[in-house]
Design an enzyme around this catalytic site. Structure first.
Site, PDB file in Angstrom:
ATOM      1  N   THR A  29       0.815  -1.177   0.201  1.00  0.00           N
ATOM      2  CA  THR A  29      -0.014   0.017  -0.009  1.00  0.00           C
ATOM      3  C   THR A  29       0.809   1.326  -0.210  1.00  0.00           C
ATOM      4  OG1 THR A  29      -1.475  -1.330   1.217  1.00  0.00           O
ATOM      5  CG2 THR A  29      -1.911   1.243   1.087  1.00  0.00           C
ATOM      6  N   VAL A  30       1.835   1.209   0.768  1.00  0.00           N
ATOM      7  CA  VAL A  30       2.530   2.484   1.097  1.00  0.00           C
ATOM      8  C   VAL A  30       3.777   2.471  -0.042  1.00  0.00           C
ATOM      9  CG1 VAL A  30       4.212   3.619   2.650  1.00  0.00           C
ATOM     10  CG2 VAL A  30       1.929   2.593   3.513  1.00  0.00           C
ATOM     11  N   LYS A 120       6.017   2.370  12.525  1.00  0.00           N
ATOM     12  CA  LYS A 120       6.009   2.691  13.908  1.00  0.00           C
ATOM     13  C   LYS A 120       6.200   1.456  15.145  1.00  0.00           C
ATOM     14  CE  LYS A 120       1.628   1.694  12.449  1.00  0.00           C
ATOM     15  NZ  LYS A 120       1.062   2.424  11.076  1.00  0.00           N
ATOM     16  N   GLY A 201     -11.800  -0.013   2.896  1.00  0.00           N
ATOM     17  CA  GLY A 201     -10.096   0.067   3.184  1.00  0.00           C
ATOM     18  C   GLY A 201      -9.646   0.686   4.350  1.00  0.00           C
ATOM     19  N   GLU A 204      -7.789  -3.146   8.139  1.00  0.00           N
ATOM     20  CA  GLU A 204      -7.152  -4.156   7.475  1.00  0.00           C
ATOM     21  C   GLU A 204      -7.666  -5.398   7.569  1.00  0.00           C
ATOM     22  OE1 GLU A 204      -3.059  -4.435   8.471  1.00  0.00           O
ATOM     23  OE2 GLU A 204      -2.818  -1.782   8.104  1.00  0.00           O
ATOM     24  N   LYS A 219       2.630   4.442  18.312  1.00  0.00           N
ATOM     25  CA  LYS A 219       2.585   5.784  17.951  1.00  0.00           C
ATOM     26  C   LYS A 219       2.757   6.781  19.330  1.00  0.00           C
ATOM     27  CE  LYS A 219      -0.257   5.046  14.054  1.00  0.00           C
ATOM     28  NZ  LYS A 219      -1.677   4.746  13.651  1.00  0.00           N
ATOM     29  N   GLY A 316      -3.165   5.487   4.883  1.00  0.00           N
ATOM     30  CA  GLY A 316      -3.737   5.306   3.397  1.00  0.00           C
ATOM     31  C   GLY A 316      -2.487   5.448   2.628  1.00  0.00           C
TER      32      GLY A 316
HETATM   33  N1  LIG Z   1      -1.062   1.038   5.089  1.00  0.00           N
HETATM   34  C1  LIG Z   1      -1.228   2.514   5.612  1.00  0.00           C
HETATM   35  O1  LIG Z   1      -2.047   3.004   5.735  1.00  0.00           O
HETATM   36  C2  LIG Z   1      -0.022   2.841   6.649  1.00  0.00           C
HETATM   37  C3  LIG Z   1       0.108   3.968   7.111  1.00  0.00           C
HETATM   38  C4  LIG Z   1       1.243   4.579   7.967  1.00  0.00           C
HETATM   39  C5  LIG Z   1       2.261   3.627   8.344  1.00  0.00           C
HETATM   40  N2  LIG Z   1       2.243   2.449   7.626  1.00  0.00           N
HETATM   41  C6  LIG Z   1       3.414   1.379   7.807  1.00  0.00           C
HETATM   42  O2  LIG Z   1       4.031   1.318   6.667  1.00  0.00           O
HETATM   43  C7  LIG Z   1       4.574   0.190   6.480  1.00  0.00           C
HETATM   44  C8  LIG Z   1       4.061  -0.681   5.273  1.00  0.00           C
HETATM   45  O3  LIG Z   1       2.628  -0.647   5.209  1.00  0.00           O
HETATM   46  P1  LIG Z   1       1.626  -1.319   4.299  1.00  0.00           P
HETATM   47  O4  LIG Z   1       0.346  -1.055   4.566  1.00  0.00           O
HETATM   48  O5  LIG Z   1       2.245  -0.729   2.754  1.00  0.00           O
HETATM   49  O6  LIG Z   1       1.953  -2.960   4.112  1.00  0.00           O
HETATM   50  P2  LIG Z   1       1.706  -3.904   2.818  1.00  0.00           P
HETATM   51  O7  LIG Z   1       0.519  -3.318   1.968  1.00  0.00           O
HETATM   52  O8  LIG Z   1       1.451  -5.255   3.543  1.00  0.00           O
HETATM   53  O9  LIG Z   1       2.920  -4.147   2.126  1.00  0.00           O
HETATM   54  C9  LIG Z   1       4.062  -4.566   2.661  1.00  0.00           C
HETATM   55  C10 LIG Z   1       5.056  -4.888   1.580  1.00  0.00           C
HETATM   56  O10 LIG Z   1       6.416  -5.214   1.983  1.00  0.00           O
HETATM   57  C11 LIG Z   1       6.747  -6.543   1.354  1.00  0.00           C
HETATM   58  N3  LIG Z   1       7.121  -7.357   2.319  1.00  0.00           N
HETATM   59  C12 LIG Z   1       6.643  -7.709   3.772  1.00  0.00           C
HETATM   60  N4  LIG Z   1       7.438  -8.403   4.411  1.00  0.00           N
HETATM   61  C13 LIG Z   1       8.560  -8.810   3.678  1.00  0.00           C
HETATM   62  C14 LIG Z   1       9.867  -9.555   3.711  1.00  0.00           C
HETATM   63  N5  LIG Z   1       9.920 -10.074   5.047  1.00  0.00           N
HETATM   64  N6  LIG Z   1      10.711  -9.543   2.759  1.00  0.00           N
HETATM   65  C15 LIG Z   1      10.490  -8.735   1.622  1.00  0.00           C
HETATM   66  N7  LIG Z   1       9.427  -8.214   1.434  1.00  0.00           N
HETATM   67  C16 LIG Z   1       8.460  -7.962   2.470  1.00  0.00           C
HETATM   68  C17 LIG Z   1       5.496  -6.859   0.763  1.00  0.00           C
HETATM   69  O11 LIG Z   1       5.801  -7.877  -0.306  1.00  0.00           O
HETATM   70  P3  LIG Z   1       4.427  -8.664  -1.227  1.00  0.00           P
HETATM   71  O12 LIG Z   1       3.693  -7.463  -1.755  1.00  0.00           O
HETATM   72  O13 LIG Z   1       5.404  -9.365  -2.108  1.00  0.00           O
HETATM   73  O14 LIG Z   1       3.617  -9.247  -0.249  1.00  0.00           O
HETATM   74  C18 LIG Z   1       4.691  -5.712   0.421  1.00  0.00           C
HETATM   75  O15 LIG Z   1       5.265  -5.241  -0.723  1.00  0.00           O
HETATM   76  C19 LIG Z   1       4.307  -0.710   7.747  1.00  0.00           C
HETATM   77  O16 LIG Z   1       5.107  -0.366   8.662  1.00  0.00           O
HETATM   78  C20 LIG Z   1       2.951   0.146   8.327  1.00  0.00           C
HETATM   79  O17 LIG Z   1       2.882   0.168   9.631  1.00  0.00           O
HETATM   80  C21 LIG Z   1       1.220   2.080   6.694  1.00  0.00           C
END
Ligand SMILES: NC(=O)c1ccc[n+]([C@@H]2O[C@H](COP(=O)([O-])OP(=O)(O)OC[C@H]3O[C@@H](n4cnc5c(N)ncnc54)[C@H](OP(=O)(O)O)[C@@H]3O)[C@@H](O)[C@H]2O)c1
Length: 419
Positions: A29-30, A120, A201, A204, A219, A316
């Protein structure tokens, strides 16, 4: 091949002085939203900051997943060692969790590379160690995106308020729970609100860390660190989420004549810094109650500047990626190039205006408005003054009317009306 050509073409047309090599861990997502923003804004970044950001490696878990056209396939790897060995200036960590993330973070800082993270959980668990590594290796560590998404709370605490006497940082730090509470106050059951949040969305597939308060607690730990210098890991965040009785939390808040909000708080007291995440009943007319939906709101209580509030999208892809991008640009400083096409300009919008004069001068107001052709939406009088509310008109027209009345010593008062 086509992408390599596009990159060369971009380099030829953009006035970038420097190229920054960026390695991205995580393209979900990010990370995916960040890549999309880097592509979309490359020209603006080159002009405004004098740099070109080249993404040189992307680490993911599943190489076969379709990630859209903006993710160059030749850069994607699942090999952590290959990723770590990639020569780059900045590492962006957007994979989440603490296991692989800490390996990536440590390695980047020990190589003297800038580390930008949205994680975080990583900071709450390892922030002090990473900050120490960053100091020792003279490598920037940035994490604006880790708290409250696009709301620039980390930067405000660190850069804008270091001597303002911050006594507390508090607020709604988890958009999912705020969405649920908002919907439940509107009559939805917890189960229905959660299903709705997942459909839109806002939550999660596994919302456990949101519902039990751990997401907000991480946080709060980061905020306590930034506001008061307590290293995360040294603070205990007393945490109560919405579970196990979310419906009763709302019912009790209503019975008490207020609104339920899940509030995270770091507060300085005589003994040190107390940290909590818990359901709180707030007044219906308070800013926290007014925060509906999935946004975040952070209040900073200070001795010097009273209470400062920041609110906006707390999660988001796009919102979080915009905070990552700001950190990336700050970690890659370069002399700002003059912005294009930005110079002084007249306000081109039309507004409603209120123009009032003493009641005795009503004839002059009516005559001048007629002469200058200012369309009136309403005229009111309260005995002392007569007030003309215009239809939406150019600023220049309202200005002309006021000048005409001033020439006749009518003491006009002009207000722009936004209501
Ligand atoms: N989503 C939000 O709104 C949001 C907001 C603020 C902060 N964050 C933070 O941002 C970070 C990412 O969140 P997200 O929502 O983007 O998560 P996500 O959608 O689950 O994406 C995670 C990404 O990391 C890859 N990944 C996960 N574990 C891995 C590993 N061990 N080795 C290699 N690649 C790995 C996944 O690969 P695949 O694509 O192949 O599965 C995916 O591309 C987190 O720390 C979260 O707390 C998120």
């Amino acid at each position: 091949m086509q992408q390599a050509v596009q990159r060369q073409v971009r380099a030829a047309v953009e006035p970038a002085d420097r190229t920054i090599r960026l390695a991205l861990a995580g393209c979900g997502t990010v990370g995916g939203a960040l890549l999309e923003q880097l592509t979309r804004r490359s020209s603006a970044i080159a002009h405004r900051h004098g740099i070109r950001i080249d993404v040189v490696r992307i680490l993911v878990r599943d190489e076969r997943r379709d990630r859209g056209g903006h993710v160059p396939r030749d850069l994607v790897t699942t090999d952590l060692h290959e990723f770590l060995a990639t020569d780059c200036d900045i590492v962006v960590e957007a994979i989440g969790g603490t296991d692989t993330a800490v390996v990536i973070a440590r390695h980047a800082l020990m190589c003297g590379r800038a580390l930008v993270t949205a994680n975080k959980a990583l900071l709450a668990a390892r922030g002090a160690e990473l900050a120490d590594l960053a100091r020792r290796h003279d490598a920037p560590l940035s994490f604006e995106a880790s708290v409250a998404g696009a709301v620039p709370i980390v930067r405000v605490l660190r850069d804008a308020l270091p001597h303002a006497g911050v006594s507390a940082v508090r607020g709604v730090l988890n958009g999912t729970t705020n969405y649920l509470l908002t919907r439940m106050h509107a009559g939805a059951t917890f189960e229905a609100a959660l299903a709705e949040a997942q459909r839109f969305g806002y939550a999660e597939a596994d919302p456990a860390r949101d519902l039990d308060g751990r997401d907000a607690a991480d946080k709060v730990a980061v905020l306590a660190w930034q506001a008061f210098g307590v290293p995360p890991g040294r603070v205990h965040v007393e945490t109560r989420g919405l579970l196990p009785w979310p419906d009763r939390i709302v019912a009790d808040a209503v019975a008490l004549g207020g609104v339920a909000r899940s509030v995270g708080e770091a507060r300085r007291n005589a003994a040190g810094v107390s940290c909590t995440v818990e359901p709180v009943v707030v007044n219906g007319d308070s800013p926290l109650a007014g925060l509906v939906g999935a946004d975040n709101l952070v209040e900073i209580e200070t001795a010097a500047a009273a209470t400062i509030r920041l609110a906006g999208p707390g999660a988001g892809g796009d919102a979080t990626a915009s905070a990552l991008l700001a950190d990336i640009l700050a970690a890659a400083p370069s002399p700002p190039a003059p912005a294009r096409n930005v110079g002084p300009a007249a306000d081109t919008r039309r507004h409603r205006w209120s123009i009032s004069v003493p009641a005795a001068r009503r004839e002059e107001l009516a005559a001048a408005a007629h002469r200058i052709r200012v369309p009136a939406a309403d005229v009111t009088e309260d005995g002392l003054h007569v007030r003309l509310l215009t239809e939406p008109v150019d600023r220049s027209l309202a200005g002309a009317l006021v000048r005409a009345l001033e020439l006749q010593a009518c003491e006009p008062v002009l207000l722009r009306v936004e209501r």
